[in-house]
Design a protein around this motif. Structure first.
Motif, PDB file in Angstrom:
ATOM      1  N   ALA A  61      39.800  44.685  42.496  1.00  0.00           N
ATOM      2  CA  ALA A  61      38.552  45.347  43.001  1.00  0.00           C
ATOM      3  C   ALA A  61      37.340  44.540  43.647  1.00  0.00           C
ATOM      4  O   ALA A  61      36.660  45.057  44.386  1.00  0.00           O
ATOM      5  CB  ALA A  61      37.600  45.938  41.695  1.00  0.00           C
ATOM      6  N   PHE A  62      37.815  43.224  43.738  1.00  0.00           N
ATOM      7  CA  PHE A  62      36.917  42.312  44.401  1.00  0.00           C
ATOM      8  C   PHE A  62      37.142  42.488  45.913  1.00  0.00           C
ATOM      9  O   PHE A  62      36.644  41.898  46.833  1.00  0.00           O
ATOM     10  CB  PHE A  62      37.307  40.789  44.092  1.00  0.00           C
ATOM     11  N   GLY A  63      38.649  43.279  46.143  1.00  0.00           N
ATOM     12  CA  GLY A  63      38.587  43.389  47.579  1.00  0.00           C
ATOM     13  C   GLY A  63      38.864  42.433  48.423  1.00  0.00           C
ATOM     14  O   GLY A  63      40.074  41.665  48.020  1.00  0.00           O
ATOM     15  N   SER A  64      38.497  42.199  49.507  1.00  0.00           N
ATOM     16  CA  SER A  64      38.770  41.300  50.665  1.00  0.00           C
ATOM     17  C   SER A  64      38.733  39.852  50.049  1.00  0.00           C
ATOM     18  O   SER A  64      39.061  38.830  50.597  1.00  0.00           O
ATOM     19  CB  SER A  64      38.098  41.609  52.131  1.00  0.00           C
ATOM     20  N   ASN A  67      35.483  54.183  44.159  1.00  0.00           N
ATOM     21  CA  ASN A  67      36.221  52.793  44.302  1.00  0.00           C
ATOM     22  C   ASN A  67      37.218  52.697  43.320  1.00  0.00           C
ATOM     23  O   ASN A  67      37.055  53.033  42.102  1.00  0.00           O
ATOM     24  CB  ASN A  67      35.024  51.671  43.761  1.00  0.00           C
ATOM     25  N   VAL A  68      38.495  52.742  44.118  1.00  0.00           N
ATOM     26  CA  VAL A  68      39.739  52.998  43.325  1.00  0.00           C
ATOM     27  C   VAL A  68      39.948  52.055  42.189  1.00  0.00           C
ATOM     28  O   VAL A  68      40.466  52.156  41.150  1.00  0.00           O
ATOM     29  CB  VAL A  68      40.882  53.057  44.259  1.00  0.00           C
ATOM     30  N   PRO A  69      40.069  50.511  42.577  1.00  0.00           N
ATOM     31  CA  PRO A  69      40.625  49.766  41.706  1.00  0.00           C
ATOM     32  C   PRO A  69      39.451  49.516  40.482  1.00  0.00           C
ATOM     33  O   PRO A  69      39.670  49.042  39.407  1.00  0.00           O
ATOM     34  CB  PRO A  69      40.721  48.409  42.488  1.00  0.00           C
ATOM     35  N   LEU A  70      38.182  49.625  40.783  1.00  0.00           N
ATOM     36  CA  LEU A  70      37.268  49.296  40.049  1.00  0.00           C
ATOM     37  C   LEU A  70      37.214  50.669  38.792  1.00  0.00           C
ATOM     38  O   LEU A  70      37.346  50.271  37.522  1.00  0.00           O
ATOM     39  CB  LEU A  70      35.912  49.174  40.515  1.00  0.00           C
ATOM     40  N   TRP A  71      37.369  51.724  39.109  1.00  0.00           N
ATOM     41  CA  TRP A  71      37.567  52.893  38.443  1.00  0.00           C
ATOM     42  C   TRP A  71      38.936  53.002  37.710  1.00  0.00           C
ATOM     43  O   TRP A  71      38.830  53.334  36.627  1.00  0.00           O
ATOM     44  CB  TRP A  71      37.105  54.268  38.946  1.00  0.00           C
ATOM     45  N   SER A  72      39.979  52.408  38.376  1.00  0.00           N
ATOM     46  CA  SER A  72      41.062  52.501  37.620  1.00  0.00           C
ATOM     47  C   SER A  72      40.992  51.210  36.553  1.00  0.00           C
ATOM     48  O   SER A  72      41.586  51.623  35.328  1.00  0.00           O
ATOM     49  CB  SER A  72      42.158  51.987  38.708  1.00  0.00           C
ATOM     50  N   PHE A  73      40.502  50.127  36.769  1.00  0.00           N
ATOM     51  CA  PHE A  73      40.224  49.257  35.584  1.00  0.00           C
ATOM     52  C   PHE A  73      39.166  49.830  34.488  1.00  0.00           C
ATOM     53  O   PHE A  73      39.843  49.842  33.284  1.00  0.00           O
ATOM     54  CB  PHE A  73      39.365  48.130  35.978  1.00  0.00           C
TER      55      PHE A  73
END
Length: 396
Positions: free
Chosen positions: A161-164, A253-259
């Motif tokens: 979720a931290f992205g780049s 936000n896909v990775p954050l909400w997946s977590f």
């Protein structure tokens, strides 16, 4: 200060928090590639939809590993703490090999398969270690332990979720370090428990003999129904968010909400374990299984919800109930298996349950190619339905 269950007088250290932390650290390698699959595959110039293949490879490895561990009675014949340690280190090494620049799709699948084998020495063996320390309050104990598994599963999504600011290689480095740390923590700080009853020799039928117990068998089939849904849901959480974004024009936000959606299961597992002490283990398990079945059936309509907050609320509820019954099934299985083969019995049921996850995962991916995608997860409700039917026969 700590009172997590029945232990001998003056325990040397808070054992359960140590087991929980180690379980979290080591299971972080389970879904590490899933959270960064797109970036990792792109770096190796691997095209196509291979997420379900990568997921199935680690699940298949876990199945083979659990069957080997169960048939050889490894968790009951040898020190569970040392077995956990060696498995965690082997898993960390295989996870680190994902960074090899010469990897191809075939090598990635092999690495994930072998990682799955090592996880057979982490997850069920961790439950065996806990059962060797806590005779009473086991539902609460395993609630914390399975919660650690859930959080470890979700953690790579948090990192991505931290992205780049964080590369896929950094996620692999971090989870490799955590698995190593967890293994060292168990072998140095958690000796074999006072209630351990080691098996004297290899008994190829011992783990399967537990199925002769009618209650054990019915609970096992309830667990199988739960597993039919669980890992397919976890694997498809990022896809579900992406599909909602594209169909409704949302910007979740896909990775954050997946977590968050997967990770909330850690809270629900701990809560279910505590509630079960007052309400009853199987009663809480049935409630969780029933609600998760309704979520499966409602999944096509969820993609039509007019606002992102409503969709996310639905997903959070599903993420909570889809796993909250897992520690309760493990508790009931442990209580209904002979003490000298608890480790092997739990391991073989785990292995059979994870075999179903491959069928469910691949079947759901195949359905997406022949029916409208939003209906592909509707069939996950079949597992909880059959699980509830099996549990309903207990006590008649």
């Amino acid at each position: 200060m700590f009172n997590f269950g029945h232990m001998p007088a003056n325990p040397p250290r808070p054992i359960l928090p140590l087991i929980v932390l180690a379980q979290f650290c080591c299971t972080s390698i389970w879904f590490a590639p899933n959270a960064v699959a797109e970036k990792m595959l792109a770096s190796y110039d691997i095209a196509g939809n291979t997420l379900q293949d990568i997921t199935s490879a680690v699940q298949f490895g876990f199945i083979i590993g659990t069957l080997l561990f169960a048939i050889l009675c490894l968790a009951d014949r040898f020190s569970p703490s040392r077995l956990f340690f060696f498995s965690a280190l082997a898993g960390a090494g295989l996870n680190a090999m994902l960074l090899w620049e010469g990897n191809t799709l075939s090598s990635l699948l092999i690495l994930r398969f072998l990682t799955g084998i090592t996880l057979a020495g982490v997850y069920p063996v961790g439950m065996k270690i806990a059962a060797d320390y806590y005779e009473r309050g086991l539902g609460r104990t395993l609630g914390y332990l399975v919660g650690a598994l859930v959080l470890g599963t979700a953690f790579p999504h948090f990192l991505s979720a931290f992205g780049s600011s964080m590369t896929w290689q950094s996620v692999v480095y971090t989870t490799t370090f955590l698995s190593t740390l967890g293994g060292i923590g168990i072998v140095t700080l958690v000796p074999d428990g006072p209630y351990r009853r080691p098996a004297a020799r290899v008994n190829l039928k011992a783990a399967f003999n537990a199925f002769k117990n009618s209650t054990f068998r019915k609970v096992a089939f309830g667990y199988f129904g739960h597993m039919w849904e669980l890992y397919t849901f976890w694997a498809f959480v990022p896809w579900m968010i992406l599909f909602y974004n594209s169909s409704q024009g949302a910007h979740i936000n896909v990775p954050l909400w997946s977590f968050l959606i997967i990770g909330i299961g850690s809270v629900s597992c701990a809560s279910a374990g505590l509630i079960s002490l007052r309400v009853g283990t199987l009663r809480v398990a049935k409630l969780s299984l029933g609600i998760s079945m309704l979520c499966c059936l409602a999944s096509p309509a969820a993609f039509l919800l007019p606002s992102a907050p409503l969709f996310l609320l639905f997903m959070m509820v599903w993420g909570a109930v889809v796993v909250s019954d897992s520690p309760l099934f493990s508790t009931s299985l442990a209580k209904n298996s002979p003490p000298e083969i608890i480790g092997s019995a739990l391991t073989v049921v785990n292995g059979l349950g994870y075999a179903l996850t491959i069928i469910s995962l691949q079947g759901s991916a195949w359905l997406m190619t022949i029916i409208p995608e939003q209906y592909a997860l509707f069939g996950l409700g079949l597992g909880p339905l059959l699980g509830l039917w099996s549990l309903a026969k207990i006590g008649r």
